[in-house]
Design a protein around this motif. Structure first.
Motif, short mmCIF file in Angstrom:
data_model
loop_
_atom_site.label_atom_id
_atom_site.label_comp_id
_atom_site.label_asym_id
_atom_site.label_seq_id
_atom_site.Cartn_x
_atom_site.Cartn_y
_atom_site.Cartn_z
N MET A 1 -7.03 51.80 51.17
CA MET A 1 -6.98 50.33 51.19
C MET A 1 -7.27 49.79 49.81
SD MET A 1 -9.11 47.78 53.66
CE MET A 1 -8.90 46.01 53.58
N LYS A 2 -6.54 48.79 49.39
CA LYS A 2 -6.72 48.24 48.05
C LYS A 2 -8.05 47.54 47.93
CE LYS A 2 -1.91 47.51 46.81
NZ LYS A 2 -1.89 48.16 45.52
N THR A 3 -8.54 47.45 46.70
CA THR A 3 -9.75 46.68 46.44
C THR A 3 -9.51 45.23 46.80
OG1 THR A 3 -10.30 48.15 44.63
CG2 THR A 3 -11.42 46.03 44.68
N LYS A 4 -10.47 44.60 47.47
CA LYS A 4 -10.30 43.21 47.87
C LYS A 4 -10.24 42.31 46.67
CE LYS A 4 -12.28 43.42 52.48
NZ LYS A 4 -13.29 42.87 53.40
N PHE A 154 1.27 33.58 53.47
CA PHE A 154 1.40 34.99 53.83
C PHE A 154 2.25 35.72 52.79
CE2 PHE A 154 2.17 38.84 56.03
CZ PHE A 154 1.26 38.93 57.08
N PHE A 155 1.66 36.77 52.21
CA PHE A 155 2.38 37.65 51.29
C PHE A 155 2.75 38.92 52.04
CE2 PHE A 155 -0.27 35.03 48.53
CZ PHE A 155 0.61 34.68 47.50
N ASP A 156 4.04 39.26 52.07
CA ASP A 156 4.49 40.41 52.84
C ASP A 156 4.09 41.75 52.25
OD1 ASP A 156 5.67 38.68 54.58
OD2 ASP A 156 7.75 39.26 54.14
N GLY A 157 3.90 41.81 50.92
CA GLY A 157 3.72 43.10 50.28
C GLY A 157 5.06 43.81 50.15
N ASN A 158 5.01 45.07 49.75
CA ASN A 158 6.26 45.82 49.51
C ASN A 158 6.02 47.30 49.78
OD1 ASN A 158 8.46 47.25 48.26
ND2 ASN A 158 8.90 45.41 47.07
N ASP A 159 6.75 47.85 50.72
CA ASP A 159 6.61 49.26 51.10
C ASP A 159 6.94 50.18 49.92
OD1 ASP A 159 6.35 51.60 52.63
OD2 ASP A 159 8.47 51.58 53.14
N ASN A 186 -7.00 40.79 53.38
CA ASN A 186 -6.29 41.94 52.83
C ASN A 186 -5.95 42.93 53.93
OD1 ASN A 186 -6.52 41.69 49.68
ND2 ASN A 186 -8.55 41.17 50.47
N TYR A 187 -4.67 43.29 54.05
CA TYR A 187 -4.23 44.28 55.03
C TYR A 187 -4.15 45.66 54.37
CZ TYR A 187 -2.79 40.57 58.29
OH TYR A 187 -2.77 39.51 59.16
N ASP A 188 -3.98 46.69 55.21
CA ASP A 188 -3.83 48.05 54.69
C ASP A 188 -2.40 48.55 54.79
OD1 ASP A 188 -3.60 48.37 57.40
OD2 ASP A 188 -5.25 49.80 57.62
N ARG A 207 0.23 44.84 62.12
CA ARG A 207 1.33 45.81 62.20
C ARG A 207 0.78 47.21 62.07
NH1 ARG A 207 3.67 48.73 58.32
NH2 ARG A 207 5.72 49.62 58.72
N ASP A 208 1.25 48.11 62.94
CA ASP A 208 0.90 49.52 62.84
C ASP A 208 1.55 50.08 61.58
OD1 ASP A 208 0.71 52.31 63.07
OD2 ASP A 208 0.89 52.27 65.24
N ALA A 209 0.75 50.71 60.72
CA ALA A 209 1.26 51.24 59.46
C ALA A 209 2.34 52.29 59.67
CB ALA A 209 0.11 51.83 58.63
#
Length: 443
Positions: A1-4, A154-159, A186-188, A207-209
């Motif tokens: 998990m990223k640093t908050k 909401f920021f989606d992030g990027n796989d 922050n999501y994982d 969402r399930d990773a």
């Protein structure tokens, strides 16, 4: 998990761009660039325009054009860091939220019209539009929702890059004061999600990773604690293929492939249930966009070229019976600022206005006006453009932009009549209304 995310501004932020910590989402300061309208004055008048202003994006251009609706003129063209793919308004309609998706950043434009509480009266102000120092960086800012007192970004992030999803909850005070106090979730994992702000609470998706899709299927309740959130509850109602959310005074709704999850708030207690799709839905049809209003009990649900009314109090979804061309789709849908009217706009430019009536103790919606807003064939539409609508929050009118004719037309919702039009010097893309909700108060 990223640093908050560390939202404490680094050394209170100098005038240069500074990254805080190692997170991909940062609140930073940037120097605004304003291009005055040729031949115009500074438009800082003692008289405040109650009609407000429209802020427009131009496809592919790093600029925002602002139209004064009272004087029907372009009062400023303001340069942005990147192209604003989406544009929204903050809770009191003072600021425009400029979501620059491809540049992973969000900037904020002050529309220049607002009011302050002076004890015995609300004092209106009017100044030039300007870009604000408050700024948020994050990967794919895809969904922005506004409640009565806050905004959820909401920021989606990027796989592919390993960037996880995040949500920032803020209000106009954060924007005005360039504040670092906005809480961040922050999501994982990455996620094409949605979130709704409810006071100190945030209702957001999970969402399930290991899921094969970027869409979430769960919803959780979070509470803000300083610069972060604590998860309070995961609702036990599933929502496969979740896309689209909205809220009103009592409920928050999320659209799923098989129905709509509605979450009722009673004080600090939240309970969830699902309203299943009816036989009116085709096999592959689902609601993908929801619209709500604080004072309206029902939600508008858009499913392709059809409109449904979601009634959480009675646990019903009702298809609205109205004519629309089967080959088109709905490019927009909203409530009027007072919730009295529902409004849809088809890709062909057909504007439809609905009004509620009560039958058998239930509210239903019917068409009262259907207006062809353009005489042009849809084949003349510039690539990547569409007719767009923006609802005034001063009066019951709606503005429809026409990229073919390069103009915006004002329609009275009660009569369905076009009451004004403004010629534009640019091809309009998306737009949003900015100003004082309900009009400027007397001194």
């Amino acid at each position: 998990m990223k640093t908050k995310l560390n939202l404490i501004l680094c050394a209170m932020l100098s005038t240069t761009l500074i990254a805080c910590g190692d997170s991909k989402t940062n609140i930073t300061e940037k120097e605004p660039v304003v291009i005055p309208n040729p031949g115009g004055d500074d438009h800082s008048h003692d008289e405040v325009s109650s009609e407000g202003r429209l802020a427009f994006t131009t496809y592919g251009a790093n600029e925002i054009n602002i139209i004064d609706l009272e004087h029907k003129e372009n009062i400023a063209t303001i340069s942005t860091q990147g192209y604003a793919k989406y544009i929204y308004a903050t809770e009191n309609k003072r600021y425009a939220v400029l979501a620059q998706v491809d540049d992973s950043q969000v900037q904020f434009l002050d529309g220049g019209i607002w009011q302050e509480d002076h004890g015995n009266h609300l004092h209106p102000y009017q100044e030039d539009p300007k870009l604000m120092d408050f700024h948020i960086d994050g990967v794919k800012p895809a969904h922005v929702t506004t409640s009565d007192d806050a905004v959820a970004l909401f920021f989606d992030g990027n796989d592919e890059t390993g960037d996880n999803a995040q949500v920032v909850m803020f209000n106009e005070t954060h924007v005005a004061e360039n504040s670092s106090e906005a809480p961040v979730l922050n999501y994982d994992t990455y996620m094409h999600g949605a979130a709704q702000a409810r006071g100190e609470f945030l209702i957001s998706t999970l969402r399930d990773a290991n899921s094969a899709t970027s869409l979430p299927d769960k919803i959780a309740l979070y509470e803000a604690h300083g610069d972060h959130f604590h998860q309070e509850q995961v609702f036990d109602v599933s929502c496969p293929g979740l896309h689209g959310s909205a809220q009103n005074h009592d409920y928050v709704a999320f659209a799923c492939t098989d129905g709509v999850v509605v979450i009722k708030q009673e004080g600090e207690t939240f309970t969830a249930s699902k309203i299943a799709n009816t036989e009116d839905f085709a096999a592959d049809q689902r609601i993908g966009t929801l619209k709500g209003h604080h004072d309206t009990e029902q939600f508008i649900g858009i499913a392709g070229n059809e409109m449904f009314i979601v009634d959480p109090e009675h646990g019903e979804i009702e298809k609205v019976q109205w004519y629309n061309a089967s080959e088109t789709y709905l490019s927009g849908g909203e409530f009027s600022f007072d919730g009295k009217y529902g409004i849809t706009l088809e890709a062909t430019g057909t504007l439809t206005i609905f009004e509620a009536y009560v039958d058998g103790g239930h509210a239903h919606w019917e068409v009262i006006h259907s207006i062809e807003t353009s005489e042009h064939d849809i084949s003349e539409m510039p690539a990547k453009h569409s007719y767009r609508l923006a609802v005034s929050h001063y009066e019951n009118v709606v503005y429809v932009s026409d990229p073919i004719s390069k103009q915006v037309v004002k329609y009275d919702l009660a009569t369905g009549q076009a009451v004004d039009e403004i010629e534009l010097s640019f091809v309009p893309d998306r737009m949003v209304w900015l100003g004082i909700v309900g009009g400027a108060a007397d001194h």
